[in-house]
Design a protein around this motif. Structure first.
Motif, mmCIF file in Angstrom:
data_model
loop_
_atom_site.group_PDB
_atom_site.id
_atom_site.type_symbol
_atom_site.label_atom_id
_atom_site.label_comp_id
_atom_site.label_asym_id
_atom_site.label_seq_id
_atom_site.Cartn_x
_atom_site.Cartn_y
_atom_site.Cartn_z
ATOM 1 N N ALA A 60 0.839 -1.206 0.000
ATOM 2 C CA ALA A 60 0.000 0.000 0.000
ATOM 3 C C ALA A 60 0.871 1.253 0.000
ATOM 4 O O ALA A 60 1.955 1.276 0.578
ATOM 5 C CB ALA A 60 -0.913 -0.002 1.219
ATOM 6 N N ASP A 64 -2.227 4.705 -3.337
ATOM 7 C CA ASP A 64 -3.046 3.511 -3.507
ATOM 8 C C ASP A 64 -3.030 2.738 -2.191
ATOM 9 O O ASP A 64 -2.097 1.975 -1.923
ATOM 10 C CB ASP A 64 -2.502 2.643 -4.645
ATOM 11 C CG ASP A 64 -3.459 1.517 -5.002
ATOM 12 O OD1 ASP A 64 -4.449 1.316 -4.282
ATOM 13 O OD2 ASP A 64 -3.208 0.834 -6.013
ATOM 14 N N GLN A 66 -4.614 0.248 -1.178
ATOM 15 C CA GLN A 66 -4.896 -1.184 -1.246
ATOM 16 C C GLN A 66 -3.652 -1.930 -1.697
ATOM 17 O O GLN A 66 -3.159 -1.718 -2.808
ATOM 18 C CB GLN A 66 -6.045 -1.459 -2.233
ATOM 19 C CG GLN A 66 -6.297 -2.925 -2.544
ATOM 20 C CD GLN A 66 -6.917 -3.682 -1.397
ATOM 21 O OE1 GLN A 66 -6.341 -3.786 -0.316
ATOM 22 N NE2 GLN A 66 -8.105 -4.211 -1.605
#
Length: 218
Positions: A60, A64, A66
């Motif tokens: 991560a 971003d 995720q």
């Protein structure tokens, strides 16, 4: 996008030791093998296969949040969970484990031979399950995709399971391990074994792996 229980005992996996075999060589070498040798897998081999299956390949970041995995996933929602029934793995007791890919660790769910006994009773080809060193069980957490994609989320989860299984098979080929994907099993007893309700989470795929049958045990 992972089930986890931080209160459970966990087995930290060693870093993946990715083979230098090329993708073309792994593709040529991939064959379904239903017979297995009696030798054990190393924990490093298992860790490498699990990393190829659903491991984090990009952490991560602020842009971003995720972490990205080793398979393409619709909306990066990662609706799958991976469990492992271990029979012969050096450094790991036989039993049922759950992969936490964000920690690169296996949560201990239950130890002993009863999970393997359940698999043998529910498999269409019990001799395959009985002979392998480890069986990976893939479940779909369908709501993770369904909330965004509706009914098509079910399709996306099944497609992703195929991506995951092919990664496992190719990495096994690269590591010169035997492997075979399994779709012939009775779902409900396996769901019960895994604590899945069969609706929001259910088993969709399995892969058996171990040493090749022609290899003498060390």
């Amino acid at each position: 996008a992972v089930k986890r229980n931080l209160n459970r005992r966990a087995l930290t996996l060693p870093p993946p030791d990715c083979s230098e075999v090329t993708l073309a060589e792994a593709l040529r070498g991939r064959r379904s093998q239903r017979g297995f040798g009696s030798g054990a897998l190393t924990l490093s081999e298992l860790a490498t296969v699990l990393h190829a299956a659903y491991g984090v390949t990009s952490p991560a970041t602020s842009d971003d949040p995720q972490p990205l995995r080793a398979v393409p996933s619709g909306g990066a929602l990662y609706p799958l969970e991976v469990y492992a029934v271990l029979a012969r793995v050096e450094g790991a007791e036989p039993g049922l484990y759950h992969l936490d890919p964000l920690r690169h660790a296996l949560e201990v769910l239950s130890l002993g031979g009863s999970p393997l006994a359940v698999l043998k009773e529910t498999a269409i080809y019990p001799e395959v399950v009985e002979g392998c060193a480890a069986t990976l069980l893939v479940t779909g957490m369908f709501w993770r995709s369904r909330f965004k994609y509706g009914l098509r989320g079910y399709r996306f989860a099944l497609l992703e399971a195929g991506h995951l299984a092919q990664n496992v098979l190719l990495m096994c080929a690269a590591l010169e391990l035997a492997a075979v994907p399994i779709g012939g099993f009775y779902d409900r007893p396996i769901d019960v074994l895994l604590g899945a309700d069969g609706v929001n989470e259910s088993v969709v795929y399995a892969v058996c792996l171990g040493r090749p049958a022609t290899e003498e045990p060390s």
